[in-house]
Structures are given as structure tokens and as C-alpha cells.
Design a protein around this motif. Structure first.
Motif, mmCIF file in Angstrom:
data_model
loop_
_atom_site.group_PDB
_atom_site.id
_atom_site.type_symbol
_atom_site.label_atom_id
_atom_site.label_comp_id
_atom_site.label_asym_id
_atom_site.label_seq_id
_atom_site.Cartn_x
_atom_site.Cartn_y
_atom_site.Cartn_z
ATOM 1 N N ASP A 21 2.474 -0.646 2.246
ATOM 2 C CA ASP A 21 3.138 -1.731 2.635
ATOM 3 C C ASP A 21 4.430 -2.261 1.960
ATOM 4 N N ILE A 22 4.771 -1.548 0.914
ATOM 5 C CA ILE A 22 6.106 -1.889 0.518
ATOM 6 C C ILE A 22 7.165 -1.035 1.102
ATOM 7 N N PRO A 23 8.028 -1.820 1.661
ATOM 8 C CA PRO A 23 9.464 -0.823 2.194
ATOM 9 C C PRO A 23 9.985 0.139 1.267
ATOM 10 N N HIS A 24 10.335 1.126 1.834
ATOM 11 C CA HIS A 24 10.751 2.279 0.869
ATOM 12 C C HIS A 24 12.088 1.651 0.127
ATOM 13 N N GLN A 25 12.089 1.896 -1.081
ATOM 14 C CA GLN A 25 13.169 1.422 -1.886
ATOM 15 C C GLN A 25 13.072 2.062 -3.287
ATOM 16 N N PRO A 26 14.103 2.363 -4.102
ATOM 17 C CA PRO A 26 14.055 2.682 -5.622
ATOM 18 C C PRO A 26 13.769 1.783 -6.593
ATOM 19 N N PHE A 27 12.869 1.936 -7.270
ATOM 20 C CA PHE A 27 12.484 1.214 -8.731
ATOM 21 C C PHE A 27 13.019 1.908 -9.933
ATOM 22 N N ASP A 28 13.208 1.425 -10.931
ATOM 23 C CA ASP A 28 13.582 1.831 -12.144
ATOM 24 C C ASP A 28 12.471 2.245 -13.113
ATOM 25 N N LEU A 29 11.353 1.362 -12.953
ATOM 26 C CA LEU A 29 10.225 1.589 -13.838
ATOM 27 C C LEU A 29 8.933 1.199 -12.755
ATOM 28 N N ILE A 30 8.028 2.217 -12.841
ATOM 29 C CA ILE A 30 6.915 1.849 -11.927
ATOM 30 C C ILE A 30 5.561 1.768 -12.900
ATOM 31 N N LEU A 31 4.892 1.031 -12.953
ATOM 32 C CA LEU A 31 3.693 1.020 -13.696
ATOM 33 C C LEU A 31 2.582 0.996 -12.593
ATOM 34 N N ILE A 32 1.567 1.876 -12.942
ATOM 35 C CA ILE A 32 0.107 2.068 -12.284
ATOM 36 C C ILE A 32 -0.884 2.069 -13.110
ATOM 37 N N ASN A 33 -1.768 1.232 -13.177
ATOM 38 C CA ASN A 33 -2.817 1.257 -13.855
ATOM 39 C C ASN A 33 -4.133 0.976 -13.094
ATOM 40 N N ILE A 34 -4.739 1.953 -12.481
ATOM 41 C CA ILE A 34 -5.683 1.876 -11.400
ATOM 42 C C ILE A 34 -6.847 2.812 -11.846
ATOM 43 N N ILE A 35 -7.120 3.946 -11.340
ATOM 44 C CA ILE A 35 -8.030 4.881 -11.548
ATOM 45 C C ILE A 35 -7.672 6.212 -11.177
ATOM 46 N N ALA A 36 -8.158 7.244 -11.674
ATOM 47 C CA ALA A 36 -7.566 8.685 -11.478
ATOM 48 C C ALA A 36 -7.405 9.059 -9.933
ATOM 49 N N ASP A 37 -8.406 8.797 -9.123
ATOM 50 C CA ASP A 37 -8.582 9.079 -7.887
ATOM 51 C C ASP A 37 -7.277 8.384 -6.799
ATOM 52 N N VAL A 38 -7.072 7.077 -7.213
ATOM 53 C CA VAL A 38 -5.801 6.412 -6.417
ATOM 54 C C VAL A 38 -4.713 7.011 -7.123
ATOM 55 N N ILE A 39 -4.669 6.989 -8.043
ATOM 56 C CA ILE A 39 -3.169 7.626 -8.755
ATOM 57 C C ILE A 39 -3.075 9.200 -8.108
ATOM 58 N N LEU A 40 -4.128 10.062 -7.933
ATOM 59 C CA LEU A 40 -3.763 11.350 -7.359
ATOM 60 C C LEU A 40 -3.447 10.904 -5.765
ATOM 61 N N SER A 41 -4.042 10.089 -5.183
ATOM 62 C CA SER A 41 -3.553 10.052 -3.828
ATOM 63 C C SER A 41 -2.165 9.592 -3.419
ATOM 64 N N LEU A 42 -1.623 8.850 -4.781
ATOM 65 C CA LEU A 42 -0.262 8.325 -4.524
ATOM 66 C C LEU A 42 1.060 9.582 -4.595
ATOM 67 N N THR A 43 0.736 10.784 -5.055
ATOM 68 C CA THR A 43 1.541 11.653 -5.589
ATOM 69 C C THR A 43 2.509 11.955 -4.246
ATOM 70 N N GLY A 44 1.899 12.054 -3.166
ATOM 71 C CA GLY A 44 2.710 12.180 -2.067
ATOM 72 C C GLY A 44 3.915 11.274 -1.478
ATOM 73 N N SER A 45 3.581 10.158 -1.697
ATOM 74 C CA SER A 45 4.357 8.807 -1.224
ATOM 75 C C SER A 45 5.203 8.318 -2.380
ATOM 76 N N ILE A 46 5.032 8.211 -3.600
ATOM 77 C CA ILE A 46 5.508 7.853 -4.640
ATOM 78 C C ILE A 46 7.248 8.003 -4.465
ATOM 79 N N ARG A 47 7.286 9.275 -4.096
ATOM 80 C CA ARG A 47 8.765 9.610 -4.247
ATOM 81 C C ARG A 47 9.621 8.509 -3.085
ATOM 82 N N ASN A 48 8.934 7.979 -2.390
ATOM 83 C CA ASN A 48 9.742 6.985 -1.624
ATOM 84 C C ASN A 48 10.217 5.764 -2.427
#
Length: 310
Positions: free
Chosen positions: A235-262
Motif C-alpha cells: 500500500d506504500i508508494p515505492h520510495q527509498p527509506f534509510d532505515l526499515i524496521l520489521i518486527n512481525i513473524i518469519a512467514d511475513v518477513i519471508l514474503s517481503l523479500t521480493g518487494s522490499i527492494r522497492n
């Protein structure tokens, strides 16, 4: 107001996952009751008089996850979904007894009584968390964040949140643009802002969490720097961040690997937490396969947090 209280007797390793799941299926708040974890934290001096001695004594010997649903929620369907999730988890980890119970509770029973137990505590080297009703005079260099746990007790006492904050404190640079994905009460967003972040975008899928986060941001005078939104990463428009904090669960973290580069640039630091130790290698392999390199990791109890560089 009356609520349906669902209690799951489980293991320490499964408690956070079950807590997150019960929030996902509609809980207005959760509580993890774990006397052993509380005592170990106190012995390690992670807290500054965090709670009166009576709190630990009031806990039983088991780890219990309690979730609160509005009166009128279909209890049988709810219990069936939780039972299926517990069965699924049992194929990957120890879930303990897995006993599920429910009862109708009136919030007058706990609305104010629990306040007697909660005290200011040391969250990271620089940050102290305190509830609004407690006075606290910071020592030299300490930063105080005011955060009321309310029904969800979302004040950063769990290892996953604390490790994420410790690594975030280490890798945050003044002026950074920060993304806090799965922000919960916005505790990590507030830490980032208080430590000098230029701006913070706090995002959570749960409406109750978003409302709590917005109020905590206002209470701490950080509404100019922290924006809270309901949604997921896409839901977030593609834009660069300097620091990203993700405190969720492993399954969700794994699902983000393909899109986090955006949402990264060549110097983005990414802190991942909420990962049970048995899933550590799986997460590291997946993120390294996407070109991220592991800088550092923290371990507490059954959990691990990872700091990656883009």
C-alpha cells in the motif's frame, strides 16, 4: 463493557506467534502471561522497577496468551480458527499444552487495577519507557517515552521488540527516513523519532493498533515527524527509506523479500525481528539470495533479530 476472553495455554516460543494471529482475526488486545520470562528479565536487570513483586507472583507456571474480542463475537468459530492455527504450529515447534478456554469478562475487572504493577523500565541504552501515571526523572542522556500498555500491554517488554529497538538504535543515523512496518503501538517509531530520525512512516494492518499508535505519537509530541497509516507494504508508494524496521513473524518477513527492494537504496539498513531461532537460517538464506548482506544479529530467549544492509 463486556468482552470474550480467549486463553491459550502454550509455550514461550509459540506465544508471540499466537498473540499476533489472534490480533489478525479480530482481537482488540492481547496479553502474554509468562512468569518465567518476567523473572529472567528482572534478574538480568533489563527493567527499572518495572513491576511490583506481586505481579510475578500472580502469574501461574504456564505461558498463557489471552486475547479479548467484542461481546457478540461467534465464540465457536473463533475457537475453531485458533485450534487450527495451534495444530499448524505444532508441526513446526513445541506449542505446549495447547489448551484453549473462553469466558465473558467485564473490563471493569482490570481497567485500572493493573496500573499498580507497571513502572518505568530501561528499554535500550538510551531509552526509558514509562506509563503516563508514573513520575520519572531521567538521568544524563536518557530519553523518556511515555507509553500506556492498555489492554494489549504493547510496551516493548517482549524480546523481539527490544532486540529490534537495540539494533535500530545502533544503526539509526540523524535525519534518516524510517519505515516501521507492523508498528503496533508505534514504540519503535517513537524510539526512532526520539533518537533523531528525520521522518517515520508507521504502518500496521490492524485498525486498533493504528488508533493506539496515533494516540501514542500525539502523547509524545511526535506527530510532526511520525505518520501512522493502516495497510501493508504494497500500500506504500515505492520510495527509498534509510532505515526499515520489521518486527512481525518469519512467514511475513519471508514474503517481503521480493518487494522490499522497492523501498531501499544503496545504504538502506533493515532490521528484522520476530524470528524464532529455528527459522533463522531460512530467513538469512532468503534475504541473502535477494542481495542483502547480514551485518549483525541479536539473540534473546527463543528469538533472533537480524540487521541487513541493502
Amino acid at each position: 463493557m463486556k468482552w470474550i476472553e480467549v486463553s491459550v495455554t502454550t509455550s514461550e516460543s509459540a506465544s508471540e506467534i499466537l498473540s499476533d494471529f489472534m490480533m489478525e482475526i479480530g482481537a482488540n488486545g492481547t496479553e502474554i502471561v509468562d512468569a518465567k520470562a518476567f523473572r529472567l528479565a528482572a534478574e538480568a536487570n533489563q527493567y527499572l522497577d518495572y513491576a511490583d513483586d506481586g505481579l510475578a507472583e500472580s502469574y501461574g507456571p504456564d505461558v498463557v496468551v489471552k486475547a479479548y474480542y467484542p461481546e457478540g463475537t461467534e465464540a465457536e468459530e473463533l475457537l475453531a480458527r485458533i485450534h487450527r492455527k495451534t495444530d499448524e504450529l505444532s508441526r513446526h515447534m513445541d506449542v505446549g499444552p495447547g489448551t484453549i478456554r473462553w469466558q465473558v469478562r467485564d473490563d471493569a475487572e482490570w481497567k485500572d487495577n493493573w496500573k499498580a504493577y507497571f513502572k518505568p523500565f530501561q528499554f535500550t541504552d538510551k531509552i526509558v519507557i514509562k506509563p503516563s501515571w508514573e513520575a520519572y526523572s531521567p538521568r544524563d542522556g536518557q530519553i523518556v517515552i511515555e507509553l500506556d500498555p492498555g489492554m494489549a500491554f504493547g510496551t516493548g517488554t517482549h524480546e523481539t521488540t527490544r532486540m529490534c529497538a537495540v539494533l535500530g538504535e545502533k544503526y539509526l543515523n540523524p535525519g534518516d527516513r524510517v519505515l516501521d512496518l507492523g508498528c503496533g503501538t508505534a514504540i519503535l517509531s517513537l524510539v526512532a523519532a526520539k533518537l533523531g530520525a528525520g521522518s517515520v512512516l508507521a504502518v500496521d494492518i490492524d485498525e486498533a493498533a493504528v488508533q493506539t499508535a496515533q494516540q501514542n505519537v500525539i502523547n509524545n509530541g511526535e506527530a510532526q515527524r511520525i505518520e501512522v497509516r493502516k495497510g501493508v507494504l504494497d500500500d506504500i508508494p515505492h520510495q527509498p527509506f534509510d532505515l526499515i524496521l520489521i518486527n512481525i513473524i518469519a512467514d511475513v518477513i519471508l514474503s517481503l523479500t521480493g518487494s522490499i527492494r522497492n523501498y531501499t537504496h544503496g545504504n538502506t539498513r533493515i532490521i528484522l525481528s520476530g524470528i524464532i531461532r529455528s527459522r533463522r537460517d531460512e530467513v538469512v538464506s532468503a534475504w541473502e539470495a535477494e542481495g542483502f548482506w547480514l551485518m549483525e544479529e541479536e539473540k534473546m530467549g527463543e528469538w533472533v533479530a537480524l540487521a541487513f544492509h541493502a
